[in-house]
Motif scaffolding. Structure first.
Motif, PDB file in Angstrom:
ATOM      1  N   ASP A 556       0.897  -1.183   0.001  1.00 45.54           N
ATOM      2  CA  ASP A 556      -0.076   0.076  -0.005  1.00 45.54           C
ATOM      3  C   ASP A 556       0.721   1.145  -0.095  1.00 45.54           C
ATOM      4  N   ARG A 557       2.196   1.110   0.254  1.00 46.97           N
ATOM      5  CA  ARG A 557       2.917   2.320   0.180  1.00 46.97           C
ATOM      6  C   ARG A 557       3.751   2.472  -1.213  1.00 46.97           C
ATOM      7  N   PHE A 558       3.453   1.792  -1.848  1.00 50.25           N
ATOM      8  CA  PHE A 558       3.762   1.866  -3.591  1.00 50.25           C
ATOM      9  C   PHE A 558       2.806   2.648  -4.280  1.00 50.25           C
ATOM     10  N   GLY A 559       3.271   3.232  -5.256  1.00 48.48           N
ATOM     11  CA  GLY A 559       2.335   3.663  -6.437  1.00 48.48           C
ATOM     12  C   GLY A 559       1.945   2.638  -7.100  1.00 48.48           C
ATOM     13  N   LEU A 560       0.938   2.854  -7.968  1.00 51.27           N
ATOM     14  CA  LEU A 560       0.026   1.831  -8.787  1.00 51.27           C
ATOM     15  C   LEU A 560       1.077   1.333  -9.984  1.00 51.27           C
ATOM     16  N   GLU A 592      -7.377   0.644  -2.736  1.00 48.51           N
ATOM     17  CA  GLU A 592      -7.753   1.020  -4.001  1.00 48.51           C
ATOM     18  C   GLU A 592      -6.658   0.499  -4.923  1.00 48.51           C
ATOM     19  N   ARG A 593      -5.675   0.895  -4.732  1.00 44.97           N
ATOM     20  CA  ARG A 593      -4.658   0.361  -5.649  1.00 44.97           C
ATOM     21  C   ARG A 593      -4.245  -1.035  -5.591  1.00 44.97           C
ATOM     22  N   MET A 594      -4.834  -1.805  -4.378  1.00 45.59           N
ATOM     23  CA  MET A 594      -4.500  -3.264  -4.428  1.00 45.59           C
ATOM     24  C   MET A 594      -5.643  -3.745  -5.548  1.00 45.59           C
ATOM     25  N   LYS A 595      -6.872  -3.400  -5.365  1.00 47.30           N
ATOM     26  CA  LYS A 595      -8.012  -3.693  -6.308  1.00 47.30           C
ATOM     27  C   LYS A 595      -7.671  -3.471  -7.549  1.00 47.30           C
ATOM     28  N   ALA A 596      -7.330  -2.439  -7.832  1.00 53.85           N
ATOM     29  CA  ALA A 596      -6.934  -2.169  -9.453  1.00 53.85           C
ATOM     30  C   ALA A 596      -5.725  -3.063  -9.960  1.00 53.85           C
ATOM     31  N   ALA A 598      -5.136  -6.357  -8.682  1.00 52.48           N
ATOM     32  CA  ALA A 598      -6.074  -7.662  -8.919  1.00 52.48           C
ATOM     33  C   ALA A 598      -6.840  -7.671 -10.012  1.00 52.48           C
ATOM     34  N   ASP A 599      -7.454  -6.424 -10.560  1.00 50.49           N
ATOM     35  CA  ASP A 599      -8.495  -6.484 -11.453  1.00 50.49           C
ATOM     36  C   ASP A 599      -7.761  -6.667 -12.966  1.00 50.49           C
ATOM     37  N   THR A 600      -6.697  -6.070 -13.104  1.00 52.81           N
ATOM     38  CA  THR A 600      -6.104  -6.155 -14.423  1.00 52.81           C
ATOM     39  C   THR A 600      -4.830  -6.030 -14.488  1.00 52.81           C
ATOM     40  N   ASP A 601      -4.109  -6.664 -15.635  1.00 53.80           N
ATOM     41  CA  ASP A 601      -2.779  -6.652 -15.780  1.00 53.80           C
ATOM     42  C   ASP A 601      -2.348  -5.982 -17.030  1.00 53.80           C
ATOM     43  N   ASP A 602      -3.178  -4.800 -17.515  1.00 53.41           N
ATOM     44  CA  ASP A 602      -3.239  -4.235 -18.513  1.00 53.41           C
ATOM     45  C   ASP A 602      -2.633  -3.106 -18.078  1.00 53.41           C
ATOM     46  N   GLY A 603      -1.198  -2.679 -18.672  1.00 53.14           N
ATOM     47  CA  GLY A 603      -0.551  -1.477 -17.998  1.00 53.14           C
ATOM     48  C   GLY A 603      -1.401  -0.338 -18.508  1.00 53.14           C
ATOM     49  N   PHE A 604      -1.923  -0.097 -19.751  1.00 53.40           N
ATOM     50  CA  PHE A 604      -2.488   0.948 -20.115  1.00 53.40           C
ATOM     51  C   PHE A 604      -3.858   1.308 -19.081  1.00 53.40           C
ATOM     52  N   GLU A 605      -4.634   0.359 -18.611  1.00 56.31           N
ATOM     53  CA  GLU A 605      -5.487   0.459 -17.817  1.00 56.31           C
ATOM     54  C   GLU A 605      -4.849   1.065 -16.420  1.00 56.31           C
ATOM     55  N   ILE A 606      -3.696   0.273 -15.721  1.00 57.14           N
ATOM     56  CA  ILE A 606      -3.157   0.728 -14.467  1.00 57.14           C
ATOM     57  C   ILE A 606      -2.808   2.044 -14.907  1.00 57.14           C
ATOM     58  N   ARG A 608      -4.132   4.522 -16.311  1.00 54.90           N
ATOM     59  CA  ARG A 608      -5.190   5.416 -16.271  1.00 54.90           C
ATOM     60  C   ARG A 608      -5.627   5.475 -15.011  1.00 54.90           C
ATOM     61  N   ARG A 609      -5.845   4.399 -14.162  1.00 56.34           N
ATOM     62  CA  ARG A 609      -6.236   4.474 -12.955  1.00 56.34           C
ATOM     63  C   ARG A 609      -5.154   5.302 -12.009  1.00 56.34           C
ATOM     64  N   ASP A 610      -3.886   5.035 -12.373  1.00 58.01           N
ATOM     65  CA  ASP A 610      -2.853   6.000 -11.716  1.00 58.01           C
ATOM     66  C   ASP A 610      -3.104   7.226 -11.724  1.00 58.01           C
ATOM     67  N   LEU A 611      -3.372   7.730 -13.047  1.00 56.95           N
ATOM     68  CA  LEU A 611      -3.495   9.139 -13.102  1.00 56.95           C
ATOM     69  C   LEU A 611      -4.584   9.665 -12.538  1.00 56.95           C
ATOM     70  N   GLU A 612      -5.748   8.918 -12.431  1.00 55.32           N
ATOM     71  CA  GLU A 612      -6.893   9.377 -11.805  1.00 55.32           C
ATOM     72  C   GLU A 612      -6.775   9.330 -10.107  1.00 55.32           C
ATOM     73  N   LEU A 613      -5.576   8.681  -9.603  1.00 57.59           N
ATOM     74  CA  LEU A 613      -5.387   8.673  -8.329  1.00 57.59           C
ATOM     75  C   LEU A 613      -4.759   9.609  -7.861  1.00 57.59           C
ATOM     76  N   ARG A 614      -3.554   9.849  -8.656  1.00 57.68           N
ATOM     77  CA  ARG A 614      -2.444  10.924  -8.561  1.00 57.68           C
ATOM     78  C   ARG A 614      -2.499  12.118  -9.220  1.00 57.68           C
ATOM     79  N   GLY A 615      -3.249  12.115 -10.381  1.00 60.88           N
ATOM     80  CA  GLY A 615      -2.981  13.384 -11.085  1.00 60.88           C
ATOM     81  C   GLY A 615      -1.955  13.228 -11.929  1.00 60.88           C
ATOM     82  N   PRO A 616      -1.938  14.147 -13.175  1.00 65.28           N
ATOM     83  CA  PRO A 616      -0.639  14.009 -14.191  1.00 65.28           C
ATOM     84  C   PRO A 616       0.601  14.487 -13.610  1.00 65.28           C
ATOM     85  N   GLY A 617       0.424  15.637 -12.786  1.00 59.85           N
ATOM     86  CA  GLY A 617       1.609  16.070 -12.502  1.00 59.85           C
ATOM     87  C   GLY A 617       2.489  15.281 -11.768  1.00 59.85           C
TER      88      GLY A 617
END
Length: 683
Positions: A556-560, A592-596, A598-606, A608-617
């Motif tokens: 949980d201490r790591f980014g997606l 939230e990151r753990m669920k993401a 487990a849900d997918t191993d598609d790097g593009f989807e990962i 996208r979710r990381d962008l939503e959680l952290r923001g582009p900057g």
């Protein structure tokens, strides 16, 4: 916005004193144009509503009539004013705090408009703001813009100045977008949009005004990129590599595996660029384990066969050493000379490499940032490859580029993001994407577990070891920290040696010497160790096909994206691989990151979710990657509009009349003002 408005100082407005102008400057407002483009970030809703529409706890604005004399209660320094008011034939209580002066104004029968929080159970409104219609105030019934303010600039004062600027200069607001674009996307005219974004009559009007200005912001940004590319590709100042197709086909045919269709496609894109006399600036992106390295190797081989030298710059020594070993083995049958230059090289070794490089005896140089030092001189540099390019600053990449006569540049990243967003973030680059995985690879099974399940995790390691497979065990820290209650690599290494005495446990972390790290990785790659306890130094590029189990402590201490990179260290063979994330269930964002994961191993989807959680900057690292900061646009929410804007800008700059017709003079003037038609590459 036309240049005229940006040439008029904000001091031209009445009431903007020297002090006020300084405070406006601190907000980035210097001209009338700046002021009109200083958009609100939200609106306060003072529109009248009926009780039937309002839920308990919501904010409400209602028109009421004072039904009884108010009462004033005092509690120390706090004063509470209560007054029964009639709303829609229903009597409710209005409560003001620290507004004792209103007591004499709340006369029975007088109309009052109150805005505040509705308490359904108590039939009470806790009033935040109120006004009397008989005074002629006009806030009620409207949406009031809310701006970022500071210093002595208040909301009321700024609203007033923007209103004055709209009244005085609104007629000067020009249309910037081509009529065809405005019509195609059904956009509000520019003058109306700027007025309505500051003075919306209703929510829909405000949304349409915002849509128009978001699109314009994205369009102008994309226009700058397209115009830069068009202007700078008129001069063939790069290297035209004389590449023979049969050389590439023969090399690929001799590989011990078959290239995927995606790999073949991007190789064609890259070699086509290299043949042109314009300097290539291409981003190669693909998911972890998608085979980017072999594509880069083929590009380097093509450059060497054409009579040039190649350079491969990577962020860590471990990765540089791994690339050196694999490329040396790959190129040995072809007589291609590969050298490794890192900060830990001995003085004598360094001198020998540099001499060979300058004489042209070294064909491909692999290294870390040591490659950009002044004494590294190439005889004939033709291609520069940077791996995990977002880890290098723009300045570092530019220095390496200048070591040749405008060599071709191929940048690689394993942080896959949508293609248009990649082009936007990484500037003036063409983008090639590897979408497939190598044949025969199975999806990695991912599980999220609690710390209490450590015994089962150890059993999992033992079972995989019995099958002849190996495991990574990742920790966030090297040694124990009083500040963070997280497992550390050194303690875990000791613990696993006691728990799994039948297995050989290795250790790898950033404080080890280069020789120690190299030995730890070499032992693991050679199957001399069964489990490698490591910090995230193995995150990027490390390739051990026999490793089938990735365990991440305190995940949980790591980014997606970092977790996805770590997971990508396994699953590189025909064996089923697993990723086990040991996380704190109380960490909300972590879950939230753990669920993401487990849900997918598609790097593009990962991504996208990381962008939503952290923001582009934070996702891209704003300082190094140059993520544009827009006033209104959001790279995630407005992504579809970004794609439209890019297509429209590309279509427009491809028209000969765009560069000559008076119809586009406003846009050309914008490009001149933004210096998009000259200067350094936008990378």
């Amino acid at each position: 916005m036309g240049l005229d408005l940006f040439a008029i100082p904000v001091e031209k407005l009445r009431g903007v004193s020297t002090q006020k102008s300084g405070e406006l400057h601190a907000l980035g407002i210097y001209t009338i144009g700046d002021l009109l483009e200083y958009y609100p970030f939200r609106y306060e809703d003072y529109r009248l509503r009926e009780f039937g529409e309002v839920k308990d706890g919501e904010k409400i604005t209602v028109q009421a009539v004072v039904a009884a004399f108010p009462s004033l209660q005092r509690y120390g320094r706090t004063a509470r004013l209560l007054c029964a008011v009639s709303v829609e034939g229903m009597v409710v209580t209005a409560v003001w705090f620290n507004r004792a002066f209103l007591k004499d104004q709340l006369e029975v029968g007088r109309e009052v408009i109150v805005t505040g929080k509705w308490d359904q159970r108590r039939r009470q409104i806790t009033v935040a703001e109120s006004e009397f219609p008989d005074r002629g105030t006009a806030r009620s019934g409207t949406l009031q813009p809310v701006y970022s303010v500071g210093g002595g600039i208040t909301q009321t004062w700024l609203r007033k100045k923007i209103d004055e600027a709209l009244t005085q200069y609104g007629a000067m607001i020009p249309e910037l977008l081509p009529a065809s674009v405005v019509h195609r996307h059904e956009l509000m005219p520019r003058r109306e949009a700027i007025v309505r974004i500051h003075r919306p009559e209703n929510s829909r009007e405000g949304q349409e005004a915002r849509r128009r200005m978001v699109y314009e912001e994205l369009f102008l940004f994309e226009l700058k990129l397209q115009a830069y590319r068009a202007a700078n590709r008129k001069q063939p100042d790069g290297i035209a590599h004389p590449i023979k197709g049969e050389d590439i086909r023969d090399f690929a045919a001799a590989l011990p595996f078959e290239l995927t269709d995606s790999q073949k496609q991007v190789i064609n894109e890259i070699t086509a660029d290299m043949k042109r006399s314009y300097a290539m600036n291409r981003l190669l992106q693909g998911d972890v384990g998608s085979g980017k390295t072999i594509v880069a190797a083929i590009a380097l081989y093509a450059s060497v066969k054409a009579g040039y030298q190649g350079a491969l710059m990577v962020p860590t020594e471990i990765l540089a050493e791994q690339h050196y070993r694999s490329l040396t083995k790959l190129f040995e049958p072809y007589g291609v000379q590969v050298a490794l230059l890192t900060g830990s090289a001995t003085d004598r070794k360094r001198r020998d490499i540099l001499a060979g490089l300058e004489m042209g005896l070294v064909d491909i140089l692999i290294g870390t940032h040591a490659l950009i030092q002044d004494d590294v001189i190439f005889r004939k540099l033709g291609l520069v490859v940077t791996d995990e390019q977002h880890r290098f600053g723009v300045g570092q990449r530019s220095v390496l580029r200048r070591k040749g006569l405008n060599p071709d540049v191929l940048s690689m990243t394993a942080t896959p993001i949508p293609r248009t967003l990649a082009i936007t973030v990484f500037g003036d680059m063409d983008v090639s994407t590897i979408k497939e995985r190598p044949k025969g690879r199975l999806p990695i099974k991912t599980y999220s577990v609690k710390h209490e399940m450590m015994d089962r995790v150890v059993g999992f390691i033992r079972r995989e070891a019995e099958l002849g497979h190996q495991a990574f065990f990742i920790c966030p820290l090297i040694e124990e920290s009083e500040k963070l209650d997280v497992q550390n690599a050194i303690d875990l290494h000791t613990q696993l040696k006691l728990t799994l005495p039948e297995l050989k446990i290795g250790l790898l972390h950033g404080r080890m010497s280069a020789a120690e790290k190299d030995q730890a990785m070499a032992d693991f790659a050679a199957k001399l160790t069964d489990v490698l306890v490591s910090t995230t130094v193995i995150e990027v590029g490390v390739d051990v096909p026999n490793a089938t189990l990735m365990i991440v402590m305190d995940a949980d201490r790591f980014g997606l994206s970092q977790l996805h990179q770590l997971r990508g260290r396994v699953g590189r063979s025909e064996f089923q691989s697993y990723c086990v994330l040991i996380a704190n269930p109380k960490s909300e964002n972590g879950q939230e990151r753990m669920k993401a994961m487990a849900d997918t191993d598609d790097g593009f989807e990962i991504a996208r979710r990381d962008l939503e959680l952290r923001g582009p900057g934070e996702f891209f690292g704003t300082k190094q990657s140059g993520v544009p900061e827009f006033r209104l646009a959001n790279l995630i929410e407005d992504f579809a509009m970004l794609e439209q804007a890019r297509d429209d800008a590309a279509e427009l700059t491809a028209l000969p009349e765009f560069w000559t017709s008076p119809s586009y003079e406003g846009l050309r003037e914008f490009l001149r003002r933004e210096a998009a038609l000259q200067g350094e590459p936008l990378d």
